[in-house]
Design a protein around this motif. Structure first.
Motif, PDB file in Angstrom:
ATOM      1  N   THR A  36       0.802  -1.175  -0.081  1.00 60.90           N
ATOM      2  CA  THR A  36      -0.069  -0.065   0.182  1.00 60.90           C
ATOM      3  C   THR A  36       0.840   1.263  -0.091  1.00 60.90           C
ATOM      4  OG1 THR A  36      -1.669  -1.367   1.202  1.00 60.90           O
ATOM      5  CG2 THR A  36      -1.765   1.489   1.121  1.00 60.90           C
ATOM      6  N   GLN A  37       0.469   2.257  -0.816  1.00 62.26           N
ATOM      7  CA  GLN A  37       1.219   3.504  -0.822  1.00 62.26           C
ATOM      8  C   GLN A  37       0.449   4.493   0.123  1.00 62.26           C
ATOM      9  OE1 GLN A  37       0.556   3.935  -5.101  1.00 62.26           O
ATOM     10  NE2 GLN A  37       2.436   3.117  -5.405  1.00 62.26           N
TER      11      GLN A  37
ATOM     12  N   ARG B 219      -6.566   9.029  -7.476  1.00 63.96           N
ATOM     13  CA  ARG B 219      -5.528   8.301  -7.068  1.00 63.96           C
ATOM     14  C   ARG B 219      -5.548   7.809  -5.423  1.00 63.96           C
ATOM     15  NH1 ARG B 219      -0.921   8.239 -10.278  1.00 63.96           N
ATOM     16  NH2 ARG B 219      -1.243   9.498 -12.336  1.00 63.96           N
ATOM     17  N   VAL B 220      -6.806   8.491  -4.722  1.00 71.83           N
ATOM     18  CA  VAL B 220      -6.819   8.126  -3.381  1.00 71.83           C
ATOM     19  C   VAL B 220      -7.945   7.042  -3.131  1.00 71.83           C
ATOM     20  CG1 VAL B 220      -7.268   9.102  -1.199  1.00 71.83           C
ATOM     21  CG2 VAL B 220      -6.264  10.632  -2.948  1.00 71.83           C
ATOM     22  N   ALA B 221      -7.534   6.117  -2.205  1.00 75.77           N
ATOM     23  CA  ALA B 221      -8.392   5.092  -2.096  1.00 75.77           C
ATOM     24  C   ALA B 221      -9.154   5.129  -0.503  1.00 75.77           C
ATOM     25  CB  ALA B 221      -7.728   3.630  -2.156  1.00 75.77           C
TER      26      ALA B 221
ATOM     27  N   PRO C  48     -16.337  17.309   1.567  1.00 76.53           N
ATOM     28  CA  PRO C  48     -15.728  15.918   1.614  1.00 76.53           C
ATOM     29  C   PRO C  48     -16.611  15.226   0.321  1.00 76.53           C
ATOM     30  CG  PRO C  48     -17.301  16.301   3.336  1.00 76.53           C
ATOM     31  CD  PRO C  48     -17.065  17.578   2.739  1.00 76.53           C
ATOM     32  N   ASP C  49     -15.893  13.969  -0.137  1.00 76.48           N
ATOM     33  CA  ASP C  49     -16.434  13.128  -0.824  1.00 76.48           C
ATOM     34  C   ASP C  49     -16.637  11.641  -0.020  1.00 76.48           C
ATOM     35  OD1 ASP C  49     -14.328  11.924  -0.648  1.00 76.48           O
ATOM     36  OD2 ASP C  49     -13.930  11.823  -3.004  1.00 76.48           O
ATOM     37  N   ALA C  50     -17.145  10.778  -0.738  1.00 75.43           N
ATOM     38  CA  ALA C  50     -17.185   9.354  -0.338  1.00 75.43           C
ATOM     39  C   ALA C  50     -16.233   8.548  -0.204  1.00 75.43           C
ATOM     40  CB  ALA C  50     -18.484   8.679  -1.125  1.00 75.43           C
ATOM     41  N   THR C  51     -14.952   8.961  -0.325  1.00 75.79           N
ATOM     42  CA  THR C  51     -13.961   8.284  -0.107  1.00 75.79           C
ATOM     43  C   THR C  51     -13.924   7.344   1.350  1.00 75.79           C
ATOM     44  OG1 THR C  51     -12.449   9.662  -1.451  1.00 75.79           O
ATOM     45  CG2 THR C  51     -11.404   8.310   0.081  1.00 75.79           C
ATOM     46  N   PRO C  52     -13.564   6.243   1.414  1.00 76.60           N
ATOM     47  CA  PRO C  52     -13.620   5.699   2.791  1.00 76.60           C
ATOM     48  C   PRO C  52     -12.657   6.203   3.760  1.00 76.60           C
ATOM     49  CG  PRO C  52     -13.476   4.002   0.947  1.00 76.60           C
ATOM     50  CD  PRO C  52     -13.411   5.143   0.285  1.00 76.60           C
ATOM     51  N   ALA C  53     -13.058   6.311   4.863  1.00 73.30           N
ATOM     52  CA  ALA C  53     -12.198   6.921   5.862  1.00 73.30           C
ATOM     53  C   ALA C  53     -12.305   6.641   7.224  1.00 73.30           C
ATOM     54  CB  ALA C  53     -12.569   8.648   5.952  1.00 73.30           C
ATOM     55  N   HIS C  54     -11.373   6.816   7.921  1.00 71.08           N
ATOM     56  CA  HIS C  54     -11.446   6.280   9.432  1.00 71.08           C
ATOM     57  C   HIS C  54     -10.614   7.451  10.220  1.00 71.08           C
ATOM     58  CE1 HIS C  54     -11.167   2.820  12.243  1.00 71.08           C
ATOM     59  NE2 HIS C  54     -10.332   3.535  13.034  1.00 71.08           N
TER      60      HIS C  54
ATOM     61  N   GLU D 148      -4.390   4.098  -5.785  1.00 70.97           N
ATOM     62  CA  GLU D 148      -4.945   3.515  -4.613  1.00 70.97           C
ATOM     63  C   GLU D 148      -4.264   3.983  -3.297  1.00 70.97           C
ATOM     64  OE1 GLU D 148      -7.797   1.536  -4.662  1.00 70.97           O
ATOM     65  OE2 GLU D 148      -8.030   2.406  -6.606  1.00 70.97           O
ATOM     66  N   ALA D 149      -3.808   5.128  -3.268  1.00 71.92           N
ATOM     67  CA  ALA D 149      -3.108   5.703  -1.896  1.00 71.92           C
ATOM     68  C   ALA D 149      -4.142   6.074  -0.949  1.00 71.92           C
ATOM     69  CB  ALA D 149      -2.262   6.929  -2.566  1.00 71.92           C
ATOM     70  N   ILE D 150      -3.410   5.683   0.222  1.00 73.26           N
ATOM     71  CA  ILE D 150      -4.052   6.056   1.833  1.00 73.26           C
ATOM     72  C   ILE D 150      -3.342   7.233   2.170  1.00 73.26           C
ATOM     73  CG2 ILE D 150      -4.568   5.344   3.927  1.00 73.26           C
ATOM     74  CD1 ILE D 150      -5.950   3.407   2.020  1.00 73.26           C
ATOM     75  N   LEU D 151      -4.103   8.296   2.229  1.00 76.77           N
ATOM     76  CA  LEU D 151      -3.702   9.586   2.822  1.00 76.77           C
ATOM     77  C   LEU D 151      -3.737   9.541   4.451  1.00 76.77           C
ATOM     78  CD1 LEU D 151      -5.129  12.108   0.369  1.00 76.77           C
ATOM     79  CD2 LEU D 151      -3.125  10.865   0.241  1.00 76.77           C
TER      80      LEU D 151
END
Length: 232
Positions: free
Chosen positions: A2-3, A92-94, A170-176, A70-73
């Motif tokens: 994972t990047q 590019r953000v997953a 914000p958009d619907a990108t999965p987040a924690h 598929e990067a995780i920020l």
């Protein structure tokens, strides 16, 4: 592999993650820790108009330049606003991990979310009223003298516009959300995280776990990243 792109907060730079990066890399991730414009190694780029959008564009450009997919920020503190904007702007953000970070509705600024910051922030000098001098690390929960001295030696002034600028939606990108519960600086963000449906992990640290508890944070992030990968 994972990047992972680590986005630092106010007064910091990619250097702030240097204790975390080896431990997170050891969990099998490709870890990036860029400086935001106007800070750390890019301090000379600071200007009156260096703002939140400047930083969002910088991260999206970094993703493109390094051909990350598929990067995780991971956005810490103010870096959460940058991560939120970059996730909405780049395919590019997953996923996003908000590390004791701001969560803003469209149009909200950091000052709207923590109003006391506007008074706590002081200009570097009369000639640079748009540059904010760093706060004492003790106010961020860093009480070890060695850690505090290291931070003080490296922190650079922050362009004021970054905290005044409105955040994009914000958009619907999965987040924690990772909440640092030993210092309730970002306690007000928990309701927003819940409203957005973000899972929350609580860790027993103050606001700067990458400095004070890098191994704990690396293990936490590794677990969270695995969850985000499963949901994306």
């Amino acid at each position: 592999m994972t990047q992972v792109v680590l986005i630092h907060g106010t007064w910091l730079g990619g250097w702030a993650w240097e204790r975390l990066v080896p431990a997170l890399t050891d969990t099998g991730h490709d870890v990036h820790a860029p400086d935001l414009p106007g800070l750390a190694g890019r301090a000379s780029e600071a200007g009156l108009d260096t703002g939140l959008d400047t930083h969002i564009r910088s991260i999206t450009a970094y993703l493109d330049e390094h051909d990350l997919h598929e990067a995780i920020l991971v956005g810490h503190s103010y870096g959460g606003l940058v991560a939120q904007g970059a996730a909405a702007a780049s395919e590019r953000v997953a996923g996003v991990v908000y590390l004791d970070a701001f969560l803003a509705a469209e149009g909200e600024s950091a000052f709207d979310l923590l109003p006391w910051l506007a008074n706590a922030f002081q200009p570097v000098d009369d000639a640079h009223p748009w540059l904010v001098t760093p706060l004492d690390p003790a106010g961020l929960g860093v009480t070890d003298p060695t850690d505090a001295a290291w931070l003080t030696a490296h922190m650079t002034p922050m362009p004021l516009a970054t905290h005044r600028d409105p955040a994009p939606a914000p958009d619907a990108t999965p987040a924690h959300y990772v909440y640092c519960e030993a210092l309730p600086l970002m306690e007000g963000m928990l309701a927003t995280a819940d409203a957005r449906g973000y899972s929350v992990t609580r860790i027993p640290t103050a606001h700067m776990p990458m400095v004070t508890h890098p191994d704990l944070l690396a293990a936490t992030l590794a677990t969270v990243i695995t969850r985000l990968e499963a949901s994306s």
